[in-house]
Design a protein around this motif. Sequence first.
Motif, PDB file in Angstrom:
ATOM      1  N   GLY A 179       0.800  -1.207   0.000  1.00 39.84           N
ATOM      2  CA  GLY A 179       0.000   0.000   0.000  1.00 39.84           C
ATOM      3  C   GLY A 179       0.840   1.268   0.000  1.00 39.84           C
ATOM      4  N   ARG A 180       2.000   1.199   0.668  1.00 42.32           N
ATOM      5  CA  ARG A 180       2.895   2.365   0.675  1.00 42.32           C
ATOM      6  C   ARG A 180       3.563   2.556  -0.691  1.00 42.32           C
ATOM      7  N   LEU A 181       3.962   1.438  -1.307  1.00 47.73           N
ATOM      8  CA  LEU A 181       4.625   1.522  -2.609  1.00 47.73           C
ATOM      9  C   LEU A 181       3.671   1.995  -3.701  1.00 47.73           C
ATOM     10  N   CYS A 182       2.417   1.570  -3.585  1.00 48.32           N
ATOM     11  CA  CYS A 182       1.435   1.887  -4.622  1.00 48.32           C
ATOM     12  C   CYS A 182       0.155   2.387  -3.950  1.00 48.32           C
ATOM     13  N   PRO A 183       0.120   3.662  -3.561  1.00 48.83           N
ATOM     14  CA  PRO A 183      -1.028   4.196  -2.808  1.00 48.83           C
ATOM     15  C   PRO A 183      -2.353   4.103  -3.551  1.00 48.83           C
ATOM     16  N   HIS A 184      -2.298   4.046  -4.881  1.00 48.97           N
ATOM     17  CA  HIS A 184      -3.532   4.007  -5.659  1.00 48.97           C
ATOM     18  C   HIS A 184      -3.960   2.584  -6.013  1.00 48.97           C
ATOM     19  N   ALA A 185      -3.298   1.595  -5.436  1.00 47.80           N
ATOM     20  CA  ALA A 185      -3.636   0.208  -5.740  1.00 47.80           C
ATOM     21  C   ALA A 185      -5.050  -0.120  -5.263  1.00 47.80           C
ATOM     22  N   VAL A 186      -5.704  -1.011  -6.011  1.00 48.75           N
ATOM     23  CA  VAL A 186      -7.012  -1.535  -5.610  1.00 48.75           C
ATOM     24  C   VAL A 186      -6.767  -2.880  -4.937  1.00 48.75           C
ATOM     25  N   PHE A 187      -7.117  -2.993  -3.660  1.00 47.95           N
ATOM     26  CA  PHE A 187      -6.939  -4.246  -2.931  1.00 47.95           C
ATOM     27  C   PHE A 187      -8.201  -5.095  -3.079  1.00 47.95           C
ATOM     28  N   VAL A 188      -8.003  -6.350  -3.495  1.00 49.48           N
ATOM     29  CA  VAL A 188      -9.115  -7.274  -3.702  1.00 49.48           C
ATOM     30  C   VAL A 188      -8.855  -8.523  -2.855  1.00 49.48           C
ATOM     31  N   PRO A 189      -9.802  -8.932  -2.009  1.00 46.60           N
ATOM     32  CA  PRO A 189      -9.582 -10.152  -1.220  1.00 46.60           C
ATOM     33  C   PRO A 189      -9.545 -11.376  -2.127  1.00 46.60           C
ATOM     34  N   PRO A 190      -8.682 -12.341  -1.851  1.00 43.21           N
ATOM     35  CA  PRO A 190      -8.571 -13.512  -2.729  1.00 43.21           C
ATOM     36  C   PRO A 190      -9.821 -14.376  -2.703  1.00 43.21           C
TER      37      PRO A 190
END
Length: 363
Positions: free
Chosen positions: A64-75
């Motif tokens: 999350g720090r490396l890519c603040p705009h990432a979309v996190f999706v639960p597996p």
Amino acid sequence: MAARKIIHVDMDAFYASVEQRDDPALRGRPVVVAWRGKRSVVCAASYEARRFGVRSAMPAMRAGRLCPHAVFVPPDFTRYKAVSRQVHGIFSRYTDAIEPLSLDEAYLDVSDNRAGLPSATATAEAIRAEIRAETGLTASAGVAPNKFVAKIASDFRKPDGLFVVRPRQVQAFLAPLPVGRLPGVGRVMERKLADMGLALVSDLRNWSVEDLERRFGRWGRRLHELSLGIDERPVVSERPTLQISCEDTFEHDLLLEELEPAIRELAGKAWEGYLRERARRPERVARTVVLKLKTAEFRILTRSLTPPLPPADAASVADIACALRDRVGLPSRTRYRLAGVGLGGFADRDELIAQPELFTVPA
């Protein structure tokens, strides 16, 4: 003997690609497959996320720090397994010699492909085309005369690429690679070899097998064989199960005495996995219970017990795993970030029936 024709197929950013396929809003965006939380790790990252340095097994907080705009999706492993079965169905159209390594990669021996295609290259191209057409996903492939070269080759044109190493090209292909690309050469071994001035495969090849064997034993001989591109391992379609396990990282570090609820829950999940394995191979019986712990300082411990009779149910597995805490031997104030419970020591049922006779005392 004719050289084998081996294909290593590796799905591209598999979990993340499935998510992007199924949700058009995610396409072209940096997707990280992971649960959010301080202890979560990345299961997979799309290529858009990888450009920011996000990698599998990285802590999710760091991603999350490396890519603040990432979309996190639960597996969603049920969905990934369904796609994996679809892909393996495509493999089976070309050969029965399939060795799965995980949900998203496998070795195929197509020395005698059932589709009658003229070459392993043509077979790999056909497989990749069918995967794209039927799943909407891409796969990369490496073609070579053995498994370890094919696996390295499949990385060379990722994503959605094909790289072929013909038998006469193997040594030239391997020569400029860092020794860390050889299977079994981890960071520690790589440092040891670097201290000897061996940074590239070509450096390793120039050492005599006798010198390497004196330093590293039988592993030294194996290193020399790999540097020459020698790998006689066949594609094994059905590997015997060695262990079925389940583990979990806690939200907060726990004391040993606080672990029982988590251990019992993990034992139940491991037992469910064992029952699925028994349904597939009823002749195989697990005899050993394994407890795995990771301390807050990331030290990994395992303790195991093989009782006189195999565990009969989830409760007996949980009882043994909880009792194994008494054999940890660390200070009572030690805290643990992860626990796991496994079932191993598999044997055929016939062996277990015959075994008591070995210890019968004459009357």
